[in-house]
Design an enzyme around this catalytic site. Structure first.
Site, mmCIF file in Angstrom:
data_model
loop_
_atom_site.group_PDB
_atom_site.id
_atom_site.type_symbol
_atom_site.label_atom_id
_atom_site.label_comp_id
_atom_site.label_asym_id
_atom_site.label_seq_id
_atom_site.Cartn_x
_atom_site.Cartn_y
_atom_site.Cartn_z
ATOM 1 N N ASN A 1 0.387 -11.081 -7.509
ATOM 2 C CA ASN A 1 0.838 -9.707 -7.294
ATOM 3 C C ASN A 1 2.244 -9.436 -7.820
ATOM 4 O O ASN A 1 2.663 -8.292 -7.927
ATOM 5 C CB ASN A 1 0.758 -9.334 -5.813
ATOM 6 C CG ASN A 1 1.304 -10.412 -4.896
ATOM 7 O OD1 ASN A 1 0.598 -11.381 -4.586
ATOM 8 N ND2 ASN A 1 2.539 -10.265 -4.449
ATOM 9 N N THR B 1 -4.378 0.206 2.161
ATOM 10 C CA THR B 1 -4.067 0.001 0.750
ATOM 11 C C THR B 1 -4.403 1.286 0.007
ATOM 12 O O THR B 1 -5.405 1.938 0.312
ATOM 13 C CB THR B 1 -4.850 -1.172 0.133
ATOM 14 O OG1 THR B 1 -4.569 -1.235 -1.281
ATOM 15 C CG2 THR B 1 -6.353 -1.030 0.319
ATOM 16 N N GLY B 2 -3.565 1.636 -0.935
ATOM 17 C CA GLY B 2 -3.816 2.838 -1.726
ATOM 18 C C GLY B 2 -4.607 2.557 -2.983
ATOM 19 O O GLY B 2 -4.825 3.450 -3.799
ATOM 20 N N THR C 1 6.979 1.397 -11.658
ATOM 21 C CA THR C 1 6.308 0.151 -11.289
ATOM 22 C C THR C 1 5.647 0.287 -9.917
ATOM 23 O O THR C 1 5.785 -0.573 -9.051
ATOM 24 C CB THR C 1 7.277 -1.042 -11.290
ATOM 25 O OG1 THR C 1 8.237 -0.859 -10.223
ATOM 26 C CG2 THR C 1 8.010 -1.174 -12.600
ATOM 27 N N SER D 1 -0.541 0.104 -8.902
ATOM 28 C CA SER D 1 -0.116 -1.013 -8.054
ATOM 29 C C SER D 1 -0.720 -2.311 -8.560
ATOM 30 O O SER D 1 -1.627 -2.307 -9.402
ATOM 31 C CB SER D 1 -0.578 -0.784 -6.609
ATOM 32 O OG SER D 1 -1.989 -0.888 -6.523
ATOM 33 N N CYS D 2 -0.224 -3.426 -8.032
ATOM 34 C CA CYS D 2 -0.771 -4.727 -8.415
ATOM 35 C C CYS D 2 -2.249 -4.816 -8.051
ATOM 36 O O CYS D 2 -3.062 -5.357 -8.814
ATOM 37 C CB CYS D 2 0.018 -5.855 -7.759
ATOM 38 S SG CYS D 2 0.163 -5.719 -5.954
ATOM 39 N N THR D 3 -2.626 -4.256 -6.896
ATOM 40 C CA THR D 3 -4.017 -4.313 -6.456
ATOM 41 C C THR D 3 -4.908 -3.437 -7.326
ATOM 42 O O THR D 3 -6.029 -3.833 -7.681
ATOM 43 C CB THR D 3 -4.130 -3.894 -4.980
ATOM 44 O OG1 THR D 3 -3.273 -4.723 -4.189
ATOM 45 C CG2 THR D 3 -5.554 -4.039 -4.476
ATOM 46 N N ARG E 1 23.326 5.174 -7.847
ATOM 47 C CA ARG E 1 22.086 5.438 -7.115
ATOM 48 C C ARG E 1 21.404 6.743 -7.534
ATOM 49 O O ARG E 1 20.273 7.002 -7.122
ATOM 50 C CB ARG E 1 22.352 5.431 -5.608
ATOM 51 C CG ARG E 1 22.719 4.044 -5.084
ATOM 52 C CD ARG E 1 22.872 4.037 -3.576
ATOM 53 N NE ARG E 1 23.219 2.707 -3.097
ATOM 54 C CZ ARG E 1 22.343 1.749 -2.810
ATOM 55 N NH1 ARG E 1 21.042 1.982 -2.963
ATOM 56 N NH2 ARG E 1 22.739 0.575 -2.370
ATOM 57 N N THR F 1 5.122 -8.843 1.354
ATOM 58 C CA THR F 1 5.982 -8.063 0.461
ATOM 59 C C THR F 1 7.215 -7.594 1.225
ATOM 60 O O THR F 1 7.298 -7.712 2.446
ATOM 61 C CB THR F 1 5.253 -6.824 -0.103
ATOM 62 O OG1 THR F 1 5.007 -5.906 0.964
ATOM 63 C CG2 THR F 1 3.940 -7.202 -0.766
#
EC number: 1.2.1.12
Length: 341
Positions: free
Chosen positions: A313, A211-212, A120, A152-154, A78, A183
């Site tokens: 997405n 949303t960012g 990612t 991000s995907c957006t 980790r 998600t």
């Protein structure tokens, strides 16, 4: 010469990135860091509820995975600083955990021996370059940065769309709403969450939230800083989302001219224009960043424009992660070739 990559995290995006990267001749998947046994990881890569059965066979082996003759080392730690990236000669560590999206945390991969890091998700600070294909990837700078974010995907959806509109017609201002599939950040049943709306069952409601994407957009399109704002609606579907973008333009246009601008943008593989009357499920496993719903384009008063852009997405975004990794790898190879000559 292929680029050696390691993937940290085997969640939704990590597994999709692995599926895609294994079929990219320019990338060599050397290692995976994940907390699960090989049998579990192999099964979840081979069989996916959303994207179907993988066309390659991934088999579990001792401390790793095997795909045909190719073996992938599996480690479980980790703390990224402890990972054997130097020993394995890792060029790029792709961090798909979401836990190290600040540059000060992601640098642990560099300390472990990776040459570069690709996140990612959007960066939360630090010395990180955010890169969106079709928007600012021509500015990717491996000399100035060791850590990169694929946003991000957006942002990968709205970025190319906003760039085309701004370049062709000029954006005065606008509002965006992303209608986003479920998600892992949401709860199957009501449970505590810092966002009280996301604390509610994701399967039962349309959930307004933040949303960012608009904020992140200024990192890749600084000329639009302060011009766009938005929100998200989380809906109870498992995959595929859309951006509903309404902008005031500097020029008067028609819906046909707007659609034609996207057709002529030259962003093959990034933007697709769809003229059929399709629904979200039809875009599942579509690799594009944005698919313009041409039938939904609207113009009011000459310069107020509404554009609907679909995006997978998971799969579309993961394709862009692999594209950016490939680009970083090519630049590293070019640099090493010049240094050796």
């Amino acid at each position: 010469m292929s680029t050696n990559i390691a993937i940290n995290g085997m969640g939704r995006i990590g597994r999709m990135v692995l599926r895609i990267a294994l079929q990219n001749k320019n990338l060599n998947v050397v290692a995976i860091n994940a907390s699960y046994p090989p049998e579990t990881i192999a099964h979840l890569i081979n069989y996916d509820t959303t994207h179907g059965k993988y066309n390659l066979k991934v088999e579990p082996i001792e401390n790793g995975l095997q795909v045909g003759d190719h073996k992938i080392k599996l480690v479980a730690d980790r703390n990224p600083e402890n990972l054997p990236w130097k020993e394995l000669d890792i060029d790029i560590a792709i961090d798909a955990t979401g836990k190290f999206n600040h540059g000060d945390k992601a640098i642990a991969h560099i300390k472990a021996g990776a040459k570069k890091v690709l996140l990612t998700g959007p960066s939360k600070g630090g010395h990180v370059q955010m890169v969106v294909k079709g928007v600012n990837d021509d500015q990717l700078d491996i000399e100035a940065f060791d850590i990169f974010s694929n946003a991000s995907c957006t942002t990968n959806c709205i970025g190319p769309v906003a760039k085309v509109l701004n370049n062709q017609f000029g954006i005065v201002n606008g509002l965006m709403t992303t209608v986003h599939a479920i998600t892992n950040d949401q709860k199957n049943i009501d449970n505590p969450h810092k966002d009280l709306r996301r604390a509610r069952s994701c399967n039962e409601s349309i959930i307004p939230t933040s949303t960012g994407a608009a904020k992140a957009l200024k990192e890749v399109l600084p000329e639009l800083e302060g011009k766009l704002h938005g929100m998200a609606l989380r809906v109870p579907t498992k995959n595929v989302s859309l951006v509903d973008l309404v902008v005031d333009l500097e020029k008067e246009v028609t819906a046909e001219e707007v659609n034609q601008a996207f057709e002529n943008a030259g962003l093959e593989g990034i933007i697709e224009v769809e003229h059929q009357p399709l629904v979200s499920v039809d875009f599942n496993t579509n690799p594009h960043s944005a698919i313009i719903d041409a039938k939904s384009t609207m113009v009011m008063s000459g310069n107020k424009v509404k554009v609907i852009a679909w995006y997978d997405n998971e799969w579309g975004y993961s394709n862009r992660v692999v594209d950016v990794a490939e680009q970083i790898g090519a630049l590293l190879t070019s640099k090493e070739t010049v240094s050796a000559s």
